[in-house]
Design an enzyme around this catalytic site. Structure first.
Site, PDB file in Angstrom:
ATOM      1  N   VAL A  11      43.677  13.869 -22.948  1.00 51.25           N
ATOM      2  CA  VAL A  11      43.971  15.243 -23.401  1.00 51.25           C
ATOM      3  C   VAL A  11      42.967  16.239 -22.810  1.00 51.25           C
ATOM      4  O   VAL A  11      43.345  17.273 -22.235  1.00 51.25           O
ATOM      5  CB  VAL A  11      43.924  15.329 -24.948  1.00 51.25           C
ATOM      6  CG1 VAL A  11      44.057  16.770 -25.426  1.00 51.25           C
ATOM      7  CG2 VAL A  11      45.015  14.472 -25.556  1.00 51.25           C
ATOM      8  N   ASP A  30      31.233  15.152 -21.595  1.00 56.13           N
ATOM      9  CA  ASP A  30      31.428  13.844 -22.220  1.00 56.13           C
ATOM     10  C   ASP A  30      30.077  13.146 -22.290  1.00 56.13           C
ATOM     11  O   ASP A  30      29.273  13.269 -21.360  1.00 56.13           O
ATOM     12  CB  ASP A  30      32.408  13.014 -21.389  1.00 56.13           C
ATOM     13  CG  ASP A  30      33.066  11.925 -22.204  1.00 56.13           C
ATOM     14  OD1 ASP A  30      34.303  11.946 -22.347  1.00 56.13           O
ATOM     15  OD2 ASP A  30      32.346  11.043 -22.724  1.00 56.13           O
ATOM     16  N   LEU A 258      66.940   9.641 -27.009  1.00 53.53           N
ATOM     17  CA  LEU A 258      67.970   8.797 -27.608  1.00 53.53           C
ATOM     18  C   LEU A 258      68.197   7.563 -26.745  1.00 53.53           C
ATOM     19  O   LEU A 258      69.309   7.052 -26.650  1.00 53.53           O
ATOM     20  CB  LEU A 258      69.276   9.590 -27.767  1.00 53.53           C
ATOM     21  CG  LEU A 258      69.297  10.613 -28.907  1.00 53.53           C
ATOM     22  CD1 LEU A 258      70.611  11.382 -28.929  1.00 53.53           C
ATOM     23  CD2 LEU A 258      69.072   9.939 -30.273  1.00 53.53           C
ATOM     24  N   CYS A 268      50.013   7.701 -29.145  1.00 56.39           N
ATOM     25  CA  CYS A 268      50.332   8.815 -30.049  1.00 56.39           C
ATOM     26  C   CYS A 268      51.290   8.463 -31.180  1.00 56.39           C
ATOM     27  O   CYS A 268      50.934   8.578 -32.349  1.00 56.39           O
ATOM     28  CB  CYS A 268      50.888   9.969 -29.235  1.00 56.39           C
ATOM     29  SG  CYS A 268      49.782  10.438 -27.903  1.00 56.39           S
ATOM     30  N   LYS A 271      50.122   5.867 -33.831  1.00 55.07           N
ATOM     31  CA  LYS A 271      48.945   6.377 -34.554  1.00 55.07           C
ATOM     32  C   LYS A 271      49.336   7.565 -35.449  1.00 55.07           C
ATOM     33  O   LYS A 271      48.951   7.636 -36.617  1.00 55.07           O
ATOM     34  CB  LYS A 271      47.892   6.805 -33.527  1.00 55.07           C
ATOM     35  CG  LYS A 271      46.674   7.500 -34.085  1.00 55.07           C
ATOM     36  CD  LYS A 271      45.587   7.645 -33.028  1.00 55.07           C
ATOM     37  CE  LYS A 271      45.840   8.751 -32.039  1.00 55.07           C
ATOM     38  NZ  LYS A 271      45.540  10.104 -32.491  1.00 55.07           N
TER      39      LYS A 271
HETATM   40  C1  UGA Z   1      54.220  11.712 -26.950  1.00 59.21           C
HETATM   41  C2  UGA Z   1      55.041  13.011 -27.100  1.00 59.21           C
HETATM   42  O1  UGA Z   1      56.268  12.887 -26.363  1.00 59.21           O
HETATM   43  C3  UGA Z   1      54.252  14.219 -26.574  1.00 59.21           C
HETATM   44  O2  UGA Z   1      54.992  15.407 -26.816  1.00 59.21           O
HETATM   45  C4  UGA Z   1      52.907  14.287 -27.324  1.00 59.21           C
HETATM   46  O3  UGA Z   1      52.103  15.349 -26.844  1.00 59.21           O
HETATM   47  C5  UGA Z   1      52.148  12.994 -27.112  1.00 59.21           C
HETATM   48  O4  UGA Z   1      52.951  11.896 -27.619  1.00 59.21           O
HETATM   49  C6  UGA Z   1      50.851  13.093 -27.872  1.00 59.21           C
HETATM   50  O5  UGA Z   1      50.885  13.166 -29.092  1.00 59.21           O
HETATM   51  O6  UGA Z   1      49.795  13.225 -27.224  1.00 59.21           O
HETATM   52  P1  UGA Z   1      53.681  10.032 -24.930  1.00 59.21           P
HETATM   53  O7  UGA Z   1      53.055   9.160 -25.978  1.00 59.21           O
HETATM   54  O8  UGA Z   1      52.942  10.317 -23.679  1.00 59.21           O
HETATM   55  O9  UGA Z   1      54.017  11.488 -25.559  1.00 59.21           O
HETATM   56  O10 UGA Z   1      55.039   9.354 -24.488  1.00 59.21           O
HETATM   57  P2  UGA Z   1      56.595   9.561 -24.768  1.00 59.21           P
HETATM   58  O11 UGA Z   1      57.252   9.927 -23.503  1.00 59.21           O
HETATM   59  O12 UGA Z   1      56.863  10.419 -25.921  1.00 59.21           O
HETATM   60  O13 UGA Z   1      57.025   8.060 -25.123  1.00 59.21           O
HETATM   61  C7  UGA Z   1      56.488   7.402 -26.264  1.00 59.21           C
HETATM   62  C8  UGA Z   1      57.176   6.071 -26.470  1.00 59.21           C
HETATM   63  O14 UGA Z   1      58.529   6.247 -26.883  1.00 59.21           O
HETATM   64  C9  UGA Z   1      57.251   5.190 -25.219  1.00 59.21           C
HETATM   65  O15 UGA Z   1      56.931   3.858 -25.582  1.00 59.21           O
HETATM   66  C10 UGA Z   1      58.681   5.291 -24.767  1.00 59.21           C
HETATM   67  O16 UGA Z   1      59.139   4.168 -24.078  1.00 59.21           O
HETATM   68  C11 UGA Z   1      59.404   5.454 -26.097  1.00 59.21           C
HETATM   69  N1  UGA Z   1      60.704   6.127 -25.974  1.00 59.21           N
HETATM   70  C12 UGA Z   1      60.758   7.435 -25.640  1.00 59.21           C
HETATM   71  C13 UGA Z   1      61.863   5.416 -26.227  1.00 59.21           C
HETATM   72  O17 UGA Z   1      61.838   4.200 -26.535  1.00 59.21           O
HETATM   73  N2  UGA Z   1      63.066   6.063 -26.139  1.00 59.21           N
HETATM   74  C14 UGA Z   1      63.161   7.365 -25.803  1.00 59.21           C
HETATM   75  O18 UGA Z   1      64.297   7.892 -25.763  1.00 59.21           O
HETATM   76  C15 UGA Z   1      61.979   8.071 -25.550  1.00 59.21           C
END
Ligand code: UGA
Length: 445
Positions: A11, A30, A258, A268, A271
């Site tokens: 971040v 850091d 979806l 994220c 947690k």
């Molecule tokens: C997520 C949020 O999307 C961000 O908006 C947020 O800022 C971030 O957390 C955070 O809190 O810092 P991120 O963890 O980088 O981002 O990844 P995502 O793209 O959201 O995917 C998270 C998980 O969901 C992955 O394991 C992905 O494979 C899964 N996922 C996502 C699915 O299984 N299906 C989907 O349709 C979308």
């Protein structure tokens, strides 16, 4: 504007670099001197597309620098972002000790030095509702006034793997504070993005803090929901790809998030959903929906084990499986809470051997000394003499596999696609018995 970012994790580093690119003078701080030494040379401690180039560009313009001592930039800085880690404690609550120690240090430095410019201390890390209030109390205990140090919250909504794009094209910028000047000053650094249509929302601290948890919990809910629907698809012969598409065509539902899969992972969603449940519990409220989301996700992560046990009549001992993808999603080398790791743990416990390939992850401490585990140089090396291919992460390179070649290398032609990259018919034509998530099972034995 002169800005200090404390914490050079994902971040902090992305935010600091992008703010420098917008023309601000940014110093990223850091306590890890080794990391700072590397960053000064333009070396990035993790893989994020485009970040290394942007860091190097902004170092060379002189707008971005690194230090292990907050004092170096403190006097001039108007905005100090806290972007340190908030890992989960054993009870699921976020560990705020690093956030508080940065705040204590900032308050101490203001007390020691009378000539500071007016400052804003901003939480960028995801922090529970009420954290801003605690920071205000800490400040108020000293003789420091709100005019000397205002407290604010500015949650980030970046996704790993597309963080640079997300920073420059945010859906919204959320600012929460007790102080109007702080809100206006923070809004000013995001003004270039506002010009390209990204709305800036100014609100109070609690709303800003909660909006981050509510957003992540809702996205996690969408994923667990479609994972359950995909399980129903498998039981009925419906096709989850089409169901998703049809649902997404309703603007009230929206087409994103979806896609069924082996459960959400990363640093994220797991947690933040857990921390929101804990926060609600502490407030005496039972957060039923998010609890169900978490429980569905837990089951979804290891669903594949049951599929393999069914296929191999309850015995996986001595079988070799090829796992394609270790990171929790593509375009990152982050394996935190990755479903692949959970699957590997389970398969090893069942006596299976594991060969894996990931385009970015080349080392896994956890299984380092396990003779039944190896990381291979490519998909085909991983497929050799295997009793089943498992696609766990949707890296682009897994979308166009040479199925004929895999078929010729593999021992048992079993193809398990947990990311819906292949149509079951295509896999059948290539001679595989296939399980494709949320689609008709072609498995015959
Ligand atoms: C997520 C949020 O999307 C961000 O908006 C947020 O800022 C971030 O957390 C955070 O809190 O810092 P991120 O963890 O980088 O981002 O990844 P995502 O793209 O959201 O995917 C998270 C998980 O969901 C992955 O394991 C992905 O494979 C899964 N996922 C996502 C699915 O299984 N299906 C989907 O349709 C979308």
């Amino acid at each position: 504007m002169s800005i200090t970012i404390v914490g050079t994790g994902y971040v902090g580093l992305v935010t600091g670099t992008c703010l420098a690119d917008l023309g601000n003078s940014v110093i990223c701080v850091d306590t890890n001197t080794h990391k700072i030494g590397k960053l000064k040379n333009g070396e990035v401690p993790f893989f994020e597309p485009g970040l290394k180039e942007l860091i190097q560009k902004n170092i060379s313009t002189g707008r971005l620098s690194f230090s292990s001592d907050i004092k170096e930039s403190f006097n001039d800085s108007i905005i100090i972002f806290i972007a340190v880690g908030t890992p989960p404690l054993d009870n699921g609550e976020a560990d705020l000790s690093s956030v508080y120690s940065v705040a204590d240090e900032v308050i101490k430095l203001i007390k020691e030095n009378k000539n500071n410019v007016r400052k804003i201390l901003v939480t960028k890390s995801t922090v529970p509702v009420g954290t801003g209030k605690v920071l205000i109390e800490k400040r108020n205990k000293t003789k420091i006034t709100e005019d000397q140090l205002s407290i604010a919250s500015n949650p980030e909504f970046l996704r790993e793997g597309s963080a640079i794009h997300d920073f420059f094209h945010p859906d919204r910028i959320v600012l929460g504070s007790e102080n109007k000047w702080a809100l206006d000053t923070l809004a000013a650094i995001y003004k270039p993005l506002y010009r390209t249509q990204s709305p800036i929302l100014k609100t109070n601290l609690e709303t800003s803090e909660l909006s981050k948890y509510a957003s992540n919990a809702f996205l996690a809910t969408k994923i667990s929901f479609i994972n359950e629907i995909s399980n129903i698809c498998e039981l009925t012969g419906a096709d989850v790809e089409d169901v998703s598409k049809i649902m997404g065509m309703d603007a009230r539902i929206g087409k994103f998030f979806l896609h069924p899969g082996p459960g959400y992972g990363g640093s994220c969603f797991p947690k933040d959903t857990h921390a929101l449940i804990q926060l609600s519990k502490n407030l005496g409220y039972d957060l039923k929906i998010v609890k169900a989301v978490e429980s569905v996700n837990k089951e979804q992560k290891v669903k594949v084990i049951k599929i393999l046990l069914d296929y191999y009549k309850g015995n996986l001992s001595g079988k070799t499986f090829s796992i394609l993808g270790l990171s929790f999603k593509p375009n990152t080398d982050d394996i935190r809470e990755s479903s692949s790791i959970e699957i590997i743990r389970n398969l090893l416990q069942n006596g299976a051997k594991i060969k894996v390939f990931d385009p970015e992850v080349k080392h896994l401490d956890e299984f380092n000394n396990n003779k039944n585990f190896s990381i291979e140089k490519d998909t085909y090396a991983a497929a050799k003499n295997s009793d089943g291919i498992i696609v766990a992460t949707e890296w682009n390179t897994f979308r166009e596999l040479n199925l004929e070649k895999i078929k010729s290398l593999i021992k048992t032609p079993l193809f398990v696609d947990l990311r819906n990259l292949y149509h079951p018919e295509k896999l059948k034509e290539a001679g595989f018995e296939a399980y494709v998530i949320g689609r008709k099972l072609l498995k015959t034995s």
